[in-house]
Motif scaffolding. Structure first.
Motif, mmCIF file in Angstrom:
data_model
loop_
_atom_site.group_PDB
_atom_site.id
_atom_site.type_symbol
_atom_site.label_atom_id
_atom_site.label_comp_id
_atom_site.label_asym_id
_atom_site.label_seq_id
_atom_site.Cartn_x
_atom_site.Cartn_y
_atom_site.Cartn_z
ATOM 1 N N LYS A 1 0.869 -1.174 0.000
ATOM 2 C CA LYS A 1 0.000 0.000 0.000
ATOM 3 C C LYS A 1 0.905 1.222 0.000
ATOM 4 C CE LYS A 1 -3.933 1.963 2.438
ATOM 5 N NZ LYS A 1 -4.894 1.733 3.517
ATOM 6 N N CYS A 2 0.596 2.159 -0.883
ATOM 7 C CA CYS A 2 1.423 3.362 -1.013
ATOM 8 C C CYS A 2 1.238 4.251 0.226
ATOM 9 C CB CYS A 2 1.026 4.117 -2.276
ATOM 10 S SG CYS A 2 1.940 5.648 -2.514
ATOM 11 N N LYS A 3 2.350 4.620 0.854
ATOM 12 C CA LYS A 3 2.291 5.482 2.045
ATOM 13 C C LYS A 3 1.934 6.920 1.665
ATOM 14 C CE LYS A 3 6.260 3.643 3.857
ATOM 15 N NZ LYS A 3 7.425 3.605 4.725
ATOM 16 N N LYS A 4 2.165 7.281 0.385
ATOM 17 C CA LYS A 4 1.917 8.655 -0.052
ATOM 18 C C LYS A 4 0.440 8.872 -0.397
ATOM 19 C CE LYS A 4 3.752 11.923 -3.433
ATOM 20 N NZ LYS A 4 4.429 11.973 -4.723
ATOM 21 N N CYS A 5 -0.179 7.931 -1.158
ATOM 22 C CA CYS A 5 -1.562 8.152 -1.605
ATOM 23 C C CYS A 5 -2.537 7.075 -1.131
ATOM 24 C CB CYS A 5 -1.616 8.261 -3.129
ATOM 25 S SG CYS A 5 -1.425 6.687 -3.983
ATOM 26 N N GLY A 6 -2.055 5.994 -0.523
ATOM 27 C CA GLY A 6 -2.947 4.979 0.024
ATOM 28 C C GLY A 6 -3.425 3.924 -0.969
ATOM 29 N N ILE B 1 6.833 0.643 -7.222
ATOM 30 C CA ILE B 1 6.354 1.920 -7.760
ATOM 31 C C ILE B 1 4.832 1.945 -7.669
ATOM 32 C CG2 ILE B 1 6.250 3.370 -9.833
ATOM 33 C CD1 ILE B 1 8.895 1.951 -10.697
ATOM 34 N N CYS B 2 4.287 3.019 -7.133
ATOM 35 C CA CYS B 2 2.839 3.138 -6.971
ATOM 36 C C CYS B 2 2.151 3.111 -8.342
ATOM 37 C CB CYS B 2 2.507 4.441 -6.242
ATOM 38 S SG CYS B 2 0.735 4.666 -6.012
ATOM 39 N N PRO B 3 1.128 2.243 -8.508
ATOM 40 C CA PRO B 3 0.444 2.154 -9.802
ATOM 41 C C PRO B 3 -0.534 3.296 -10.069
ATOM 42 C CG PRO B 3 -0.531 0.625 -8.255
ATOM 43 C CD PRO B 3 0.636 1.275 -7.550
ATOM 44 N N ASN B 4 -0.800 4.131 -9.067
ATOM 45 C CA ASN B 4 -1.688 5.277 -9.250
ATOM 46 C C ASN B 4 -0.987 6.284 -10.173
ATOM 47 O OD1 ASN B 4 -3.138 7.643 -9.059
ATOM 48 N ND2 ASN B 4 -3.248 7.651 -6.820
ATOM 49 N N PRO B 5 -1.570 6.543 -11.370
ATOM 50 C CA PRO B 5 -0.899 7.440 -12.331
ATOM 51 C C PRO B 5 -0.717 8.864 -11.819
ATOM 52 C CG PRO B 5 -3.113 6.891 -13.068
ATOM 53 C CD PRO B 5 -2.843 6.053 -11.861
ATOM 54 N N ASP B 6 -1.512 9.271 -10.827
ATOM 55 C CA ASP B 6 -1.368 10.617 -10.257
ATOM 56 C C ASP B 6 -0.339 10.663 -9.134
ATOM 57 O OD1 ASP B 6 -3.352 11.572 -11.977
ATOM 58 O OD2 ASP B 6 -4.940 10.986 -10.576
ATOM 59 N N CYS B 7 0.251 9.491 -8.804
ATOM 60 C CA CYS B 7 1.199 9.440 -7.690
ATOM 61 C C CYS B 7 2.591 9.021 -8.180
ATOM 62 C CB CYS B 7 0.681 8.474 -6.625
ATOM 63 S SG CYS B 7 1.786 8.282 -5.220
ATOM 64 N N GLY B 8 2.736 7.738 -8.496
ATOM 65 C CA GLY B 8 4.013 7.251 -9.018
ATOM 66 C C GLY B 8 5.147 7.228 -8.005
HETATM 67 ZN ZN LIG Z 1 0.801 6.318 -4.428
#
Ligand SMILES: [Zn+2]
Length: 161
Positions: free
Chosen positions: A49-54, A63-70
């Motif tokens: 789970k991404c600590k930056k965007c959840g 690498i976070c799969p959320n295209p707005d995060c990365g």
């Molecule tokens: Zn993220």
């Protein structure tokens, strides 16, 4: 859900030889080193789970799969095995090797985020529908007879209302 026939019982218990087609002749290979290295991911169904965007992800990602995060290397462990989900897409495949054809499998969208491709278990292929709720079940995935190993893993079990 019962097996439905005595022949299926015999096949599941390996009390009767079972023809599962040419694809079933593929050798099951158990890598004990991979099981040891990825024990938490395989047996705990622990993704990240991404600590930056959840955003949760399966399998483990750097690498976070959320295209707005990365975000890179900002992940913490995230357990999927206790989460409920819904069927995003599925198929019931009569050509896939199975002692109980058709083999049903598909993608699950988890409540709280994340998507995983899983085999389905304990279900009637005729009642599976997109959007149907599922829970996860820890089951036998394959038997590796050459190494006397049983491979276990998580499967999706549709919840019948
Ligand atoms: Zn993220």
């Amino acid at each position: 859900m019962g097996l439905g026939s005595y022949e299926k019982y015999l096949a599941f218990r390996k009390l009767m030889p079972c023809e599962i087609g040419i694809r079933g002749e593929e050798t099951i290979f158990t890598s004990f080193s991979i099981i040891s290295r990825e024990n938490r991911e395989i047996y705990g169904m622990v993704g990240t789970k991404c600590k930056k965007c959840g955003t949760p992800s399966w399998p483990v990602q750097r690498i976070c799969p959320n295209p707005d995060c990365g975000a890179v290397d900002q992940m913490e462990p995230y357990k999927f095995s206790d989460k409920l989900g819904d069927i995003f897409t599925y198929t019931s495949d009569f050509l896939a090797p199975s002692i109980d054809p058709p083999a049903s499998y598909g993608f699950i969208d988890f409540k709280g985020g994340g998507r995983a491709g899983l085999d389905f278990t304990d279900c009637d292929p005729n009642t599976i529908k997109v959007g149907m709720p599922v829970e996860l079940a820890f089951r036998i995935k394959a038997a590796d007879e050459k190494r006397a190993a049983i491979n276990y893993g998580w499967k999706a079990m549709p919840i019948v209302a």
